[in-house]
Scaffold this active site. Structure first.
Site, mmCIF file in Angstrom:
data_model
loop_
_atom_site.group_PDB
_atom_site.id
_atom_site.type_symbol
_atom_site.label_atom_id
_atom_site.label_comp_id
_atom_site.label_asym_id
_atom_site.label_seq_id
_atom_site.Cartn_x
_atom_site.Cartn_y
_atom_site.Cartn_z
ATOM 1 N N HIS A 464 0.611 -1.121 0.031
ATOM 2 C CA HIS A 464 -0.474 0.166 0.171
ATOM 3 C C HIS A 464 1.310 1.357 0.052
ATOM 4 O O HIS A 464 0.765 1.813 -1.121
ATOM 5 C CB HIS A 464 -0.645 -0.496 0.850
ATOM 6 C CG HIS A 464 -1.473 1.320 1.480
ATOM 7 N ND1 HIS A 464 -2.851 1.226 1.073
ATOM 8 C CD2 HIS A 464 -1.069 2.536 2.072
ATOM 9 C CE1 HIS A 464 -3.732 2.532 1.158
ATOM 10 N NE2 HIS A 464 -2.967 3.174 1.890
ATOM 11 N N GLU A 465 1.190 1.303 1.139
ATOM 12 C CA GLU A 465 2.410 2.708 0.802
ATOM 13 C C GLU A 465 3.874 2.575 -0.797
ATOM 14 O O GLU A 465 4.059 4.120 -0.541
ATOM 15 C CB GLU A 465 3.263 2.518 2.456
ATOM 16 C CG GLU A 465 2.751 2.811 3.552
ATOM 17 C CD GLU A 465 1.426 3.447 3.421
ATOM 18 O OE1 GLU A 465 2.134 4.499 3.151
ATOM 19 O OE2 GLU A 465 0.463 3.497 4.306
ATOM 20 N N HIS A 468 1.589 4.724 -2.929
ATOM 21 C CA HIS A 468 1.708 5.805 -2.786
ATOM 22 C C HIS A 468 3.312 6.630 -3.333
ATOM 23 O O HIS A 468 3.107 7.584 -3.865
ATOM 24 C CB HIS A 468 1.487 6.068 -1.173
ATOM 25 C CG HIS A 468 0.585 6.604 -1.027
ATOM 26 N ND1 HIS A 468 -1.099 7.255 -1.687
ATOM 27 C CD2 HIS A 468 -0.634 6.122 0.651
ATOM 28 C CE1 HIS A 468 -2.308 6.795 -0.467
ATOM 29 N NE2 HIS A 468 -1.812 5.809 -0.109
ATOM 30 N N HIS A 471 3.613 6.450 -6.742
ATOM 31 C CA HIS A 471 2.876 8.061 -7.175
ATOM 32 C C HIS A 471 3.502 9.209 -7.526
ATOM 33 O O HIS A 471 3.822 9.853 -8.277
ATOM 34 C CB HIS A 471 1.444 7.628 -6.770
ATOM 35 C CG HIS A 471 0.720 9.071 -7.149
ATOM 36 N ND1 HIS A 471 -0.756 9.026 -6.255
ATOM 37 C CD2 HIS A 471 -0.063 9.080 -8.515
ATOM 38 C CE1 HIS A 471 -1.988 9.420 -7.369
ATOM 39 N NE2 HIS A 471 -0.745 9.783 -8.719
#
Ligand SMILES: [Zn+2]
Length: 681
Positions: A464-465, A468, A471
């Site tokens: 998940h991290e 980010h 991105h």
């Protein structure tokens, strides 16, 4: 020696920054930022994007970078001295950003910029800047302006008081249970409860409403009467239904005033209600679109939720002797059914996920899908456990990141991505600044010389991290404020992070990331199948629960009359959406801090919204998966270009459509959560 916080030639000097550096550096940088603000707002300063950026953005970038380093250290290497220095400087830094965001002279200067002189990236950044000024009341004059400021101030007080009441009401409750009452509650929870009672010189077990105690009591306590007592206290916190003295924390009046002020604020800004204000900066176009989305999803999840309830009822009656379960029985029944159906131990799963193997697997996916190479790199760090990496494509440096994995004293819990610096074609030097990210986790350390073992939840968190992080780091946008996650709509910002989580549920991907810590064997397929089944346990009910909160939130900020009681609206939403009705005394809205004290007002739907986007984006990979079960490189390239590289340089819907060739659909999310097959009769 010079002040380490005032060095901007390379990466932050994390090994040299001291608490004594903070105050003098903030003095200098605030001085520069204020001087820059005065310079660009002078009447004769040209209304040109580049000219303003060269002076103002360069100065605020320095303040942001230095302050980012201080707050990062405050989170991962806390000491009393650093905390004191941080807290002393924080109000001054916050005051500057607030003042900058409301400066009328700067707003006038931005408005005077001719959009025809801007690149498309600059146009998007400019549009966002002007929009943010308008939402901060910059267009208002006279009495309206004064009233707007009063509303902001009062709202801040009310939110603060709302949180305090919720917290105090939670803390105020304690029940000292006897040995006979606590049967079934796990030993570690009981040990903590007994210690807490003893510390106060009391007998028995101190049960509280804090999550680590409340949840296990509801899930495991065999005695229904105990669960009822704790449940009643929990769902009446900070309300008129609280018992005795605890009623002083009642949030009812605060809720009414908060809603009235939000409506007034919206009307001052020229909108009908706060729901309309909330979506201005979001991907959703209107409150109606959000409500339609939620109702559509509710309609589709309903048969599965009804099946979930029927399963629970049948199990409660046949296995637990509960013919008519009450609200305080459901978590207990659910836990018992889950154990009966999918018993497997987290402990067993962990043996297969060693940190180095998982990380290597993650890097491999990133390298293959996004055509980059990840290599070790070096930089000053705050702790020897921190690793530093560089991401390259061919000979080109794309970005760099710090990876801080282990939990330790002085490090805040949880996991997060933060930016160290953002990709930016610097207007002062003309040099392209590459992005740098922090990736922080809190994993357990290895024991007996073995590598650290991760739970499957840890693995999901890591992916998940990194979503980010990618991105932020793979962006190709040169304009700072819309580069990477900058300027991305709030209800779309979790797309890349939740997208990456999907790989953790993909057998052909996951099996390569596992090796038993002792034997080296990969994760057995049978164990994986149990994990998948447990993941989707009661997803129908869980989906409807999230929709209930989201729909209530949006209707509260659109249709609801703030002068009226909120309970009838909540009852109406529950009647429409929920499959299990809570008792009449339940007042869970009174502690709904996300919307009354956090930033989620008329925005709670964002969680589900982003889940739909990420599931639908991932479905493109499922549709193009190779015969070897590996994701397609071509799809990876299209995803990278449309979503990750574009960042905030265009509306999220445009990016999504560029990737998927159409608007988002609900199907993939339903399927991923086990809600695609027809419900068995
Ligand atoms: Zn996230």
């Amino acid at each position: 020696m010079s002040n380490a916080l005032l060095e901007f030639s390379g990466l932050p000097q994390f090994d040299r920054i001291t608490p004594e550096d903070v105050a003098p550096a903030v003095d200098v940088l605030l001085g520069r930022a204020n001087a820059a603000l005065e310079a660009v707002t002078a009447p004769d300063f040209p209304a040109r994007w580049d000219a303003i950026a060269k002076v103002l953005d360069v100065a605020t970038e320095q303040l942001g970078t230095a302050w980012g380093a201080v707050s990062h250290l405050n989170s991962v290497a806390d000491t009393p001295e650093l905390r004191a220095a941080y807290n002393a400087a924080l109000p001054r830094v916050t005051e500057f950003w607030t003042r900058l965001g409301a400066d009328e002279r700067l707003y006038a200067k931005y408005k005077a910029i001719d959009p025809a002189t801007l690149t498309s990236e600059q146009r998007q950044a400019h549009k966002n800047a002007v929009r943010n000024f308008v939402l901060s009341g910059a267009e208002l004059v006279g009495a309206a302006k004064e009233r707007f400021a009063q509303i902001q101030e009062r709202q801040a007080e009310l939110s603060q008081k709302f949180s305090e009441n919720a917290l105090d009401a939670t803390d105020a409750f304690a029940y000292y249970a006897t040995e006979a009452e606590v049967d079934g509650i796990p030993a570690d929870v009981l040990q903590a409860a007994r210690d807490a009672a003893q510390a106060e010189g009391k007998e028995g077990y101190k049960l509280t409403l804090k999550m680590p105690c409340y949840l296990p009591v509801m899930q495991f306590a065999h005695q229904s009467a105990l669960r009822e007592k704790i449940y009643r206290a929990y769902v009446t916190r900070a309300s008129d239904q609280a018992e005795g003295d605890a009623r002083k924390y009642d949030n009812t009046a605060l809720i009414g005033e908060i809603l009235a002020l939000r409506k007034e604020e919206a009307q001052l800004l020229g909108y009908a209600n706060f729901g309309e204000v909330s979506v201005v900066a979001k991907m959703a176009d209107s409150p109606t679109e959000v409500v339609t989305f939620l109702r559509d999803l509710a309609h589709r999840a309903r048969p599965y939720a009804e099946k979930d309830v029927a399963d629970l009822r049948a199990f409660a009656s046949s296995q637990l002797g509960l013919a008519d379960p009450q609200s305080w029985d459901w978590p207990y029944v659910a836990e018992k059914l889950k154990e009966a159906r999918y018993a497997f131990s987290e402990q067993e799963v962990k043996q297969y996920f060693t940190a180095p193997k998982v990380l290597a697997g993650l890097f491999k996916i990133i390298e293959t899908l996004f055509e980059v190479a990840i290599r070790r790199d070096s930089a000053p760090v705050w702790n020897p456990a921190v690793e530093f990496y560089r991401i390259e494509r061919g000979d080109t440096l794309v970005g760099q990141f710090y990876l801080d994995q282990p939990a330790r004293t002085g490090k805040r819990g949880g996991a997060w991505m933060d930016d160290v610096r953002t990709r930016w074609l610097r207007p002062d030097t003309g040099v392209l600044q590459t992005p740098v990210a922090h990736l922080v986790c809190n994993f357990a350390s290895g024991v007996d010389g073995k590598p650290p073992l991760l739970t499957h939840d840890d693995v999901i968190t890591l992916f998940h991290e990194f979503g980010h992080g990618l991105h932020h780091m793979l962006t190709q946008v040169n304009e700072r404020d819309v580069s990477g996650i900058g300027g991305v709509e709030w209800d779309a910002v979790e797309l890349p992070s939740q997208f990456m989580e999907n790989f953790c549920w993909e057998w052909d991907v996951l099996k390569h990331m596992t090796a038993h810590v002792d034997t080296g064997e990969p994760l057995p397929r049978a164990l994986f199948d149990k994990m998948i089944a447990a993941k989707n346990f009661q997803s129908g009910m869980q989906t409807l629960r999230q929709i209930e909160f989201s729909l209530f939130d949006m209707l509260l900020h659109t249709e609801h009359d703030p002068a009226k009681d909120i309970m009838p609206l909540l009852a109406q939403v529950r009647a429409e959406v929920a499959v299990l009705q809570p008792p009449a005394f339940s007042r869970t809205a009174h502690t709904f801090s996300h919307i009354f004290a956090g930033g989620y007002a008329a925005g709670y739907y964002s969680y589900k919204w982003a889940e739909v986007l990420s599931a639908d984006a991932y479905a493109a990979f499922e549709e193009t998966v190779g015969s070897d079960g590996q994701p397609s490189a071509e799809t990876g390239r299209r995803y990278r270009e449309a979503i990750l590289e574009a960042g905030g340089s265009r509306p999220a819907m445009e990016s999504f459509k560029a990737f998927r060739g159409r608007e988002p659909r609900l199907d993939a999310l339903m399927r991923h959560q086990g809600m695609a097959e027809p419900v068995a009769a």
